[in-house]
Scaffold this active site. Sequence first.
Site, PDB file in Angstrom:
ATOM      1  N   HIS A 118      19.548 127.967 105.551  1.00 49.63           N
ATOM      2  CA  HIS A 118      20.742 127.310 105.007  1.00 49.63           C
ATOM      3  C   HIS A 118      21.542 128.287 104.158  1.00 49.63           C
ATOM      4  O   HIS A 118      21.001 128.883 103.218  1.00 49.63           O
ATOM      5  CB  HIS A 118      20.329 126.095 104.167  1.00 49.63           C
ATOM      6  CG  HIS A 118      21.486 125.295 103.665  1.00 49.63           C
ATOM      7  ND1 HIS A 118      21.773 125.161 102.327  1.00 49.63           N
ATOM      8  CD2 HIS A 118      22.440 124.599 104.323  1.00 49.63           C
ATOM      9  CE1 HIS A 118      22.851 124.414 102.189  1.00 49.63           C
ATOM     10  NE2 HIS A 118      23.267 124.055 103.382  1.00 49.63           N
ATOM     11  N   HIS A 143      31.595 121.975 105.187  1.00 47.06           N
ATOM     12  CA  HIS A 143      30.711 121.330 106.158  1.00 47.06           C
ATOM     13  C   HIS A 143      31.489 120.559 107.218  1.00 47.06           C
ATOM     14  O   HIS A 143      30.968 120.316 108.308  1.00 47.06           O
ATOM     15  CB  HIS A 143      29.750 120.379 105.449  1.00 47.06           C
ATOM     16  CG  HIS A 143      28.740 121.083 104.591  1.00 47.06           C
ATOM     17  ND1 HIS A 143      28.807 121.090 103.220  1.00 47.06           N
ATOM     18  CD2 HIS A 143      27.656 121.823 104.908  1.00 47.06           C
ATOM     19  CE1 HIS A 143      27.785 121.787 102.738  1.00 47.06           C
ATOM     20  NE2 HIS A 143      27.080 122.242 103.736  1.00 47.06           N
ATOM     21  N   ARG A 217      41.933 126.219  89.585  1.00 45.71           N
ATOM     22  CA  ARG A 217      40.753 126.746  90.283  1.00 45.71           C
ATOM     23  C   ARG A 217      39.541 125.965  89.824  1.00 45.71           C
ATOM     24  O   ARG A 217      39.051 126.136  88.705  1.00 45.71           O
ATOM     25  CB  ARG A 217      40.577 128.236  89.959  1.00 45.71           C
ATOM     26  CG  ARG A 217      39.300 128.851  90.591  1.00 45.71           C
ATOM     27  CD  ARG A 217      39.370 128.807  92.105  1.00 45.71           C
ATOM     28  NE  ARG A 217      38.265 129.509  92.748  1.00 45.71           N
ATOM     29  CZ  ARG A 217      37.303 128.913  93.450  1.00 45.71           C
ATOM     30  NH1 ARG A 217      37.286 127.585  93.555  1.00 45.71           N
ATOM     31  NH2 ARG A 217      36.367 129.626  94.043  1.00 45.71           N
ATOM     32  N   CYS A 264      43.150 134.430  88.901  1.00 48.13           N
ATOM     33  CA  CYS A 264      41.928 134.315  89.700  1.00 48.13           C
ATOM     34  C   CYS A 264      41.625 135.650  90.360  1.00 48.13           C
ATOM     35  O   CYS A 264      42.539 136.375  90.777  1.00 48.13           O
ATOM     36  CB  CYS A 264      42.111 133.233  90.760  1.00 48.13           C
ATOM     37  SG  CYS A 264      40.685 133.008  91.846  1.00 48.13           S
ATOM     38  N   TYR A 400      32.259 137.111  92.708  1.00 50.55           N
ATOM     39  CA  TYR A 400      33.217 137.809  91.851  1.00 50.55           C
ATOM     40  C   TYR A 400      32.762 139.226  91.521  1.00 50.55           C
ATOM     41  O   TYR A 400      32.676 139.633  90.367  1.00 50.55           O
ATOM     42  CB  TYR A 400      33.479 136.995  90.575  1.00 50.55           C
ATOM     43  CG  TYR A 400      34.064 135.635  90.874  1.00 50.55           C
ATOM     44  CD1 TYR A 400      35.265 135.520  91.573  1.00 50.55           C
ATOM     45  CD2 TYR A 400      33.418 134.468  90.497  1.00 50.55           C
ATOM     46  CE1 TYR A 400      35.793 134.274  91.877  1.00 50.55           C
ATOM     47  CE2 TYR A 400      33.944 133.216  90.799  1.00 50.55           C
ATOM     48  CZ  TYR A 400      35.132 133.134  91.493  1.00 50.55           C
ATOM     49  OH  TYR A 400      35.659 131.907  91.795  1.00 50.55           O
TER      50      TYR A 400
END
Length: 545
Positions: A118, A143, A217, A264, A400
């Site tokens: 997964h 998904h 965000r 961001c 990040y």
Amino acid sequence: MLLLHRAVVLRLQQACRLKSIPSRIYIQACSTNDSFRPQYPSLTFSADNSSTRGWKVMGTLLGVGAVLAYQDHRCRAAQESTRIYTKEEVSSHTSPETGIWVTLGSEVFDVTEFVDLHPGGPSKLMLAAGGPLEPFWALYAVHNQSHVLELLAQYKIGELNPEDKVAPTVETSDPYADDPIRHPALKVNSQRPFNAEPPPELLTENYITPNPIFFTRNHLPVPNLDPDTYRLHIVGAPGGQSLSLSLDDLHNFPKYEITVTLQCAGNRRSEMTQVKEVKGLEWRTGAISTARWAGARLCDVLAQAGHQLCETEAHVCFEGLDSDPTGTAYGASIPLSRAMDPEAEVLLAYEMNGQPLPRDHGFPVRVVVPGVVGARHVKWLGRVSVQPEESYSHWQRRDYKGFSPSVDWDTVDFDSAPSIQELPVQSAITEPQDGETVESGEVTIKGYAWSGGGRAVIRVDVSLDGGLTWQVAKLDEEEQRPRKAWAWRLWQLQAPVPAGQKELNIVCKAVDDGYNVQPDTVAPIWNLRGVLSNAWHRVHVFVAP
């Protein structure tokens, strides 16, 4: 032959009386709908039919009989292989020993062999073991894609008993049902969790971005917190005292106000996608905004809990009150040296542009770390602690970070790269937009520029011919304090359009006070997560005749 005809028709009637199979993988050969019944040749014989024609018809009938027998076999096999399970049976399969079963809609799947594969980690999938996937899939829209459903289909073992199947209600299955209402001008990159940016034409209309169109965000559902019962827990230093601060307690600390731009790490990621596919939201130029923040200084609050600078490395870890189904909160950290430095002006902010923080932006309290990537500005702040190592949060250790263009998902080693803190110099054009038509004579070009770490933008260069020649844009008059240039510079250039020019390739690049300048192309800075995208920004426009 007539006997053969009767036998074939009888077999057809028997085949068509079989119950239809619920699974989508079986064809409509077992349908009782007359429109799907095969058509057979007429068995009416004329007096002059030869024996040869009779044998041809017999051969046809034998072929049809064989096909029907095969269809009958498939339908019976399908009926026998489609097992029906109760919810109680499914709930008893929750470990590798018993098998790990889950449901989606009316279907039952044995995912025992898939758990370790997964992408989100085995623990996330194990949460749904013995029960429905829907409440967990609702958290992550990734998904809801065809290839995910196709992958899951390989593990199907049967169907839920329709008598005890209860569809999840919105209240129990949709963790985003209580999210706040958003401004319709925002350009949405994902709904669940909600991520959106202001359109370029609004982004630089004002030096201070209005709260409703400040880029959003979110990594998880937005918590709905009661300001009266809210408490911020500050873990005390050894020998110090831990604090449990109400909103009123925070207001009792000296109040500081600073103007800070948040960006961001994925701003302008869409340009990296044009070079090569990356994983992440398709941010354009709007994952950046500026606000006037107010709150208590983090250094003052930490000092009251007994913390001080130390000779060894230490980090201030933040945990939000937004969490996933495992109870894992969003988290991040910054070096203690930055947190304790009054000159760094790190805030525990409770106001944004003179108003209480909006829910999407961290109400009632968030961290604001000037000059640092937005991922460290933790919202809905619930806990602060000082640790010898940086936060163990996924978003600190496994996201990040920047890598070489040669690194892919098969070779990436997240431990080999430092977490992003200060961001590189950045600029973008907000007017005109790519593909627009501008008037001949004179063109007005607008945009923003910013650099991390408090480095001031000292110049923005603009080209109308793809970088062959350059002009210097005019910067706004907002104050840029030395080493504390926390906010962007808005800029503009009014330039004559060269006579006879039908198209313009407009480019901008910024220079900060460390003489850092943006790279000219995206390819050399491409990375698998699409972060740190700060190449020259390019806009192609047409000139009206």
